[in-house]
Design a protein around this motif. Sequence first.
Motif, short mmCIF file in Angstrom:
data_model
loop_
_atom_site.label_atom_id
_atom_site.label_comp_id
_atom_site.label_asym_id
_atom_site.label_seq_id
_atom_site.Cartn_x
_atom_site.Cartn_y
_atom_site.Cartn_z
N ILE A 133 0.84 -1.20 0.00
CA ILE A 133 0.00 0.00 0.00
C ILE A 133 0.88 1.26 0.00
O ILE A 133 0.59 2.24 -0.69
N GLY A 134 1.97 1.22 0.75
CA GLY A 134 2.87 2.36 0.82
C GLY A 134 3.45 2.72 -0.53
O GLY A 134 3.52 3.91 -0.89
N TYR A 135 3.83 1.71 -1.31
CA TYR A 135 4.42 1.98 -2.62
C TYR A 135 3.36 2.27 -3.67
O TYR A 135 3.43 3.28 -4.39
N ALA A 136 2.36 1.39 -3.77
CA ALA A 136 1.41 1.47 -4.86
C ALA A 136 0.43 2.63 -4.72
O ALA A 136 -0.05 3.16 -5.73
N VAL A 137 0.13 3.02 -3.49
CA VAL A 137 -0.87 4.07 -3.29
C VAL A 137 -0.25 5.35 -2.74
O VAL A 137 -0.28 6.41 -3.38
N ILE A 138 0.35 5.27 -1.54
CA ILE A 138 0.84 6.49 -0.88
C ILE A 138 1.93 7.16 -1.70
O ILE A 138 1.89 8.37 -1.95
N TYR A 139 2.92 6.38 -2.15
CA TYR A 139 4.00 6.98 -2.94
C TYR A 139 3.53 7.36 -4.33
O TYR A 139 3.68 8.52 -4.77
N THR A 147 5.93 16.41 -3.69
CA THR A 147 7.10 16.99 -3.04
C THR A 147 8.38 16.49 -3.69
O THR A 147 8.46 15.32 -4.09
N PRO A 148 9.42 17.32 -3.77
CA PRO A 148 10.72 16.86 -4.28
C PRO A 148 11.40 15.87 -3.35
O PRO A 148 12.38 15.23 -3.74
N GLN A 149 10.88 15.72 -2.14
CA GLN A 149 11.40 14.71 -1.22
C GLN A 149 10.62 13.40 -1.35
O GLN A 149 10.65 12.55 -0.46
N ASN A 150 9.93 13.22 -2.48
CA ASN A 150 9.08 12.05 -2.69
C ASN A 150 9.83 10.74 -2.48
O ASN A 150 9.33 9.82 -1.81
N ILE A 151 11.02 10.63 -3.05
CA ILE A 151 11.74 9.36 -2.98
C ILE A 151 12.29 9.10 -1.59
O ILE A 151 12.49 7.95 -1.19
N VAL A 152 12.54 10.17 -0.83
CA VAL A 152 13.02 9.99 0.55
C VAL A 152 11.91 9.42 1.41
O VAL A 152 12.09 8.42 2.12
N ILE A 153 10.72 10.05 1.35
CA ILE A 153 9.61 9.60 2.18
C ILE A 153 9.07 8.26 1.70
O ILE A 153 8.78 7.37 2.50
N GLY A 154 8.95 8.12 0.39
CA GLY A 154 8.39 6.89 -0.15
C GLY A 154 9.36 5.73 -0.21
O GLY A 154 8.95 4.59 -0.48
N GLY A 155 10.63 5.99 0.07
CA GLY A 155 11.63 4.92 -0.03
C GLY A 155 11.49 3.83 1.01
O GLY A 155 12.06 2.75 0.86
N ALA A 156 10.72 4.08 2.07
CA ALA A 156 10.56 3.08 3.13
C ALA A 156 9.92 1.81 2.59
O ALA A 156 10.28 0.70 3.02
N ALA A 157 8.98 1.94 1.66
CA ALA A 157 8.31 0.76 1.11
C ALA A 157 9.30 -0.12 0.35
O ALA A 157 9.31 -1.34 0.51
N GLY A 158 10.15 0.50 -0.46
CA GLY A 158 11.15 -0.27 -1.19
C GLY A 158 12.26 -0.80 -0.32
O GLY A 158 12.97 -1.73 -0.71
N ALA A 159 12.41 -0.21 0.88
CA ALA A 159 13.46 -0.66 1.80
C ALA A 159 13.01 -1.78 2.71
O ALA A 159 13.81 -2.33 3.46
N PRO A 189 17.61 6.94 -2.07
CA PRO A 189 17.57 8.28 -2.68
C PRO A 189 18.76 8.63 -3.57
O PRO A 189 18.55 9.12 -4.70
N PRO A 190 20.02 8.41 -3.14
CA PRO A 190 21.11 8.83 -4.04
C PRO A 190 21.12 8.09 -5.37
O PRO A 190 21.43 8.69 -6.41
#
Length: 243
Positions: A133-139, A147-159, A189-190
């Motif tokens: 849900i975090g990746y497919a919907v929230i991110y 937000t330009p910080q999208n990958i930082v906040i949304g990276g938790a699902a992929g991690a 992120p990097p």
Amino acid sequence: MLTRELGKADAPPTRWRDYYALTKPGVVQLLVFTAVVGMFLGTSPPGMVPWDVLIFGSLGIGLAAASGAVVNHILDQRLDAQMARTKDRPLPTGRVNERDALAFALALGLLGIAVLALLVNPLTAALTFVSLIGYAVIYTVFLKRATPQNIVIGGAAGAAPPMLGWAAVNGTVTGDALLLLLIIFTWTPPHFWALAIARKADYERAGIPMLPVTHGEDVTITYLIALFSFLLVDHYIPAFWPE
């Protein structure tokens, strides 16, 4: 109108390779690999992961990740059509229609969560569902465009996969499992910002506020990529593998 109808008529038929492409197999393989690493690091005493956990845990996590990838394709199809890197994907080209892709995603997701719940343990199933849900919907729906910080906040699902692998073996989540998550979370992120720099024109044209688009390449490289790389090399990895 006639041109559009001719284009649809001339479109190539859907093939199994198109559905396979919707699952982002390269990404799923990486996620499953990190989940398996989490399984082996989670065994105590160190040794072989029980075969049933290894097989069904990898299968369930892989199916759930594939489901999330298909949902991402569905939600991003209009953006994908505007980007050179993604315009030839099955949905923008019409080789797979949205209804069939959604049914495919639901089947993969339900099967993956069922395998984890019934053949591994409920905790791993629940955490995998939250990650999906975090990746497919929230991110994909909110953060990517907000937000330009999208990958930082949304990276938790992929991690999450290393933590999922740990939970599959132990039926619990410990500080070490969370540290594994942090390692991948800090790495994400990097490497993604480097891709965003290479595809900056695409993201700009599609209106996605990736950091190189909103703040420029110099800020992205000098501050953010350098900062996250420093945290990864100097803090999180040594914390898990001390000298």
